[in-house]
Design a protein around this motif. Structure first.
Motif, PDB file in Angstrom:
ATOM      1  N   SER A  13     -16.456 -54.774  11.068  1.00 21.27           N
ATOM      2  CA  SER A  13     -15.869 -53.560  11.482  1.00 21.27           C
ATOM      3  C   SER A  13     -16.703 -52.527  11.645  1.00 21.27           C
ATOM      4  CB  SER A  13     -14.546 -53.380  10.963  1.00 21.27           C
ATOM      5  OG  SER A  13     -13.541 -54.294  11.002  1.00 21.27           O
ATOM      6  N   LEU A  14     -17.295 -52.216  10.379  1.00 19.44           N
ATOM      7  CA  LEU A  14     -18.399 -50.965  10.403  1.00 19.44           C
ATOM      8  C   LEU A  14     -19.415 -51.040  11.129  1.00 19.44           C
ATOM      9  CD1 LEU A  14     -18.957 -48.054   9.282  1.00 19.44           C
ATOM     10  CD2 LEU A  14     -19.720 -49.129   7.028  1.00 19.44           C
ATOM     11  N   GLY A  15     -20.028 -52.261  10.886  1.00 16.05           N
ATOM     12  CA  GLY A  15     -21.475 -52.562  11.782  1.00 16.05           C
ATOM     13  C   GLY A  15     -21.138 -52.496  13.376  1.00 16.05           C
ATOM     14  N   LEU A  16     -19.993 -52.903  14.006  1.00 16.11           N
ATOM     15  CA  LEU A  16     -19.682 -52.880  15.228  1.00 16.11           C
ATOM     16  C   LEU A  16     -19.597 -51.298  15.501  1.00 16.11           C
ATOM     17  CD1 LEU A  16     -18.987 -54.189  17.962  1.00 16.11           C
ATOM     18  CD2 LEU A  16     -16.671 -54.133  17.266  1.00 16.11           C
ATOM     19  N   LEU A  68     -17.917 -42.899   3.840  1.00 19.50           N
ATOM     20  CA  LEU A  68     -16.332 -42.904   3.943  1.00 19.50           C
ATOM     21  C   LEU A  68     -15.795 -42.450   5.453  1.00 19.50           C
ATOM     22  CD1 LEU A  68     -15.303 -42.166   0.448  1.00 19.50           C
ATOM     23  CD2 LEU A  68     -14.947 -44.569   1.578  1.00 19.50           C
ATOM     24  N   SER A  69     -16.533 -41.406   5.797  1.00 21.16           N
ATOM     25  CA  SER A  69     -15.965 -40.798   7.065  1.00 21.16           C
ATOM     26  C   SER A  69     -16.235 -41.882   8.270  1.00 21.16           C
ATOM     27  CB  SER A  69     -16.991 -39.678   7.289  1.00 21.16           C
ATOM     28  OG  SER A  69     -16.672 -38.953   8.609  1.00 21.16           O
ATOM     29  N   LEU A  70     -17.441 -42.606   8.108  1.00 22.42           N
ATOM     30  CA  LEU A  70     -17.821 -43.503   9.111  1.00 22.42           C
ATOM     31  C   LEU A  70     -16.843 -44.805   8.962  1.00 22.42           C
ATOM     32  CD1 LEU A  70     -21.498 -43.480   8.810  1.00 22.42           C
ATOM     33  CD2 LEU A  70     -20.269 -42.688  10.619  1.00 22.42           C
ATOM     34  N   MET A  71     -16.458 -45.205   7.661  1.00 21.73           N
ATOM     35  CA  MET A  71     -15.456 -46.246   7.670  1.00 21.73           C
ATOM     36  C   MET A  71     -13.973 -45.770   8.031  1.00 21.73           C
ATOM     37  SD  MET A  71     -16.539 -47.966   4.075  1.00 21.73           S
ATOM     38  CE  MET A  71     -18.066 -47.336   3.218  1.00 21.73           C
ATOM     39  N   LEU A  72     -13.727 -44.591   7.999  1.00 21.43           N
ATOM     40  CA  LEU A  72     -12.649 -44.103   8.566  1.00 21.43           C
ATOM     41  C   LEU A  72     -12.341 -44.426  10.022  1.00 21.43           C
ATOM     42  CD1 LEU A  72      -9.837 -42.647   7.639  1.00 21.43           C
ATOM     43  CD2 LEU A  72     -10.926 -40.390   8.126  1.00 21.43           C
ATOM     44  N   VAL A  76     -12.000 -49.087   8.559  1.00 15.90           N
ATOM     45  CA  VAL A  76     -12.221 -49.617   7.326  1.00 15.90           C
ATOM     46  C   VAL A  76     -11.446 -49.366   6.532  1.00 15.90           C
ATOM     47  CG1 VAL A  76     -13.941 -50.538   5.843  1.00 15.90           C
ATOM     48  CG2 VAL A  76     -14.553 -50.555   8.280  1.00 15.90           C
ATOM     49  N   VAL A  77     -11.122 -47.943   6.349  1.00 11.80           N
ATOM     50  CA  VAL A  77     -10.351 -47.026   5.299  1.00 11.80           C
ATOM     51  C   VAL A  77      -9.337 -46.357   5.827  1.00 11.80           C
ATOM     52  CG1 VAL A  77     -12.161 -47.361   3.372  1.00 11.80           C
ATOM     53  CG2 VAL A  77     -12.092 -45.293   5.012  1.00 11.80           C
ATOM     54  N   LYS A  78      -8.263 -46.081   5.001  1.00  9.11           N
ATOM     55  CA  LYS A  78      -7.383 -44.870   5.517  1.00  9.11           C
ATOM     56  C   LYS A  78      -7.460 -43.851   4.226  1.00  9.11           C
ATOM     57  CE  LYS A  78      -4.104 -47.885   5.236  1.00  9.11           C
ATOM     58  NZ  LYS A  78      -2.702 -48.468   5.076  1.00  9.11           N
ATOM     59  N   ARG A  79      -7.460 -42.380   4.686  1.00  6.56           N
ATOM     60  CA  ARG A  79      -7.408 -41.375   4.043  1.00  6.56           C
ATOM     61  C   ARG A  79      -6.137 -40.859   3.658  1.00  6.56           C
ATOM     62  NH1 ARG A  79      -7.819 -35.865   4.624  1.00  6.56           N
ATOM     63  NH2 ARG A  79      -9.365 -34.664   3.293  1.00  6.56           N
ATOM     64  N   HIS A  80      -5.993 -40.697   2.369  1.00  4.69           N
ATOM     65  CA  HIS A  80      -4.492 -40.104   2.054  1.00  4.69           C
ATOM     66  C   HIS A  80      -4.731 -38.781   1.377  1.00  4.69           C
ATOM     67  CE1 HIS A  80      -2.614 -44.084   2.812  1.00  4.69           C
ATOM     68  NE2 HIS A  80      -3.501 -44.474   2.183  1.00  4.69           N
ATOM     69  N   GLN A  81      -3.790 -37.970   1.383  1.00  6.90           N
ATOM     70  CA  GLN A  81      -3.636 -36.739   0.644  1.00  6.90           C
ATOM     71  C   GLN A  81      -2.122 -36.543   0.257  1.00  6.90           C
ATOM     72  OE1 GLN A  81      -5.635 -33.161   1.554  1.00  6.90           O
ATOM     73  NE2 GLN A  81      -5.254 -32.179  -0.340  1.00  6.90           N
ATOM     74  N   PHE A  82      -1.659 -36.941  -0.719  1.00  5.55           N
ATOM     75  CA  PHE A  82      -0.395 -36.851  -1.261  1.00  5.55           C
ATOM     76  C   PHE A  82       0.130 -35.671  -1.885  1.00  5.55           C
ATOM     77  CE2 PHE A  82      -1.617 -41.457  -1.811  1.00  5.55           C
ATOM     78  CZ  PHE A  82      -0.896 -41.946  -0.679  1.00  5.55           C
ATOM     79  N   GLU A  90      -8.246 -45.742   0.872  1.00  2.00           N
ATOM     80  CA  GLU A  90      -7.667 -47.109   0.614  1.00  2.00           C
ATOM     81  C   GLU A  90      -8.385 -47.925   1.740  1.00  2.00           C
ATOM     82  OE1 GLU A  90      -3.153 -48.904   0.215  1.00  2.00           O
ATOM     83  OE2 GLU A  90      -3.558 -46.942   1.276  1.00  2.00           O
ATOM     84  N   LYS A  91      -8.678 -49.262   1.296  1.00  2.00           N
ATOM     85  CA  LYS A  91      -9.085 -49.854   2.214  1.00  2.00           C
ATOM     86  C   LYS A  91      -7.917 -50.355   3.128  1.00  2.00           C
ATOM     87  CE  LYS A  91      -8.727 -54.187  -0.451  1.00  2.00           C
ATOM     88  NZ  LYS A  91      -9.363 -55.322  -0.953  1.00  2.00           N
ATOM     89  N   VAL A  92      -8.001 -50.651   4.490  1.00  2.00           N
ATOM     90  CA  VAL A  92      -7.263 -51.165   5.327  1.00  2.00           C
ATOM     91  C   VAL A  92      -7.232 -52.685   5.214  1.00  2.00           C
ATOM     92  CG1 VAL A  92      -6.760 -51.637   7.797  1.00  2.00           C
ATOM     93  CG2 VAL A  92      -7.758 -49.234   7.127  1.00  2.00           C
ATOM     94  N   VAL A  93      -6.047 -52.997   5.173  1.00  2.00           N
ATOM     95  CA  VAL A  93      -5.704 -54.335   4.930  1.00  2.00           C
ATOM     96  C   VAL A  93      -4.787 -54.879   5.953  1.00  2.00           C
ATOM     97  CG1 VAL A  93      -4.513 -56.151   3.355  1.00  2.00           C
ATOM     98  CG2 VAL A  93      -5.523 -54.061   2.169  1.00  2.00           C
TER      99      VAL A  93
END
Length: 160
Positions: A13-16, A68-72, A76-82, A90-93
């Motif tokens: 996913s990141l490579g693409l 992480l910005s690229l993975m978002l 590939v990842v999700k960003r949270h601010q609780f 958190e990695k996307v599952v």
């Protein structure tokens, strides 16, 4: 699904994404996406950098944030601010259609507890989103955990 398949899916996913945007898949980015894929639950950029260093990989905090910005962007990842707590990732599952999950977030201590619930998944599968095709979802329920609740009651009783 094995860890190897998950790692290759995250890397793919990141490579693409990087290829589509004519960006390099540097060794640092590759190691970071592999490290992210091994994470269980939420993590901070500083924690990720520390884990990289513990495994002998030298990366700056700026490199971690940029990756992480690229993975978002590559999902590939999700960003949270609780609430007012710090930003976590958190990695996307990719869940199977029958699985469901949601997170209980304590407003006082910031603790996060993940719950699996197939009932929620069934409700969402029945939902018509029109021309939108959801890939994953997370439901956040905010409140107070038992530990904080007990502390609060104890303090309240002592002040009376």
């Amino acid at each position: 699904m094995s860890d190897t398949a998950t790692i290759s899916q995250a890397e793919e996913s990141l490579g693409l994404y990087l290829a589509q945007h004519r960006m390099r898949f540097t060794p640092e980015r590759r190691e970071l996406v592999r490290m992210v894929d091994r994470q269980e639950g939420h993590f901070t950029p500083a924690e990720l950098m520390q884990q990289m260093e513990q495994e002998g990989h030298r990366v700056s905090l700026a490199t971690v944030y940029n990756a992480l910005s690229l993975m978002l962007k590559a999902s590939v990842v999700k960003r949270h601010q609780f609430s007012s707590s710090q930003v976590t990732y958190e990695k996307v599952v990719r869940h199977s259609p029958g699985s469901g999950r949601f997170q209980l977030v304590c407003n006082f201590c910031g603790r996060i507890r993940e719950i699996k619930d197939t009932h929620v998944a069934r409700l969402l599968r029945r939902q018509d989103f029109g021309s939108f095709h959801p890939a994953c979802y997370t439901l956040h329920v905010y409140g107070i955990c038992n530990s904080c609740y007990r502390k609060q009651r104890k303090n309240k009783n002592q002040n009376v």
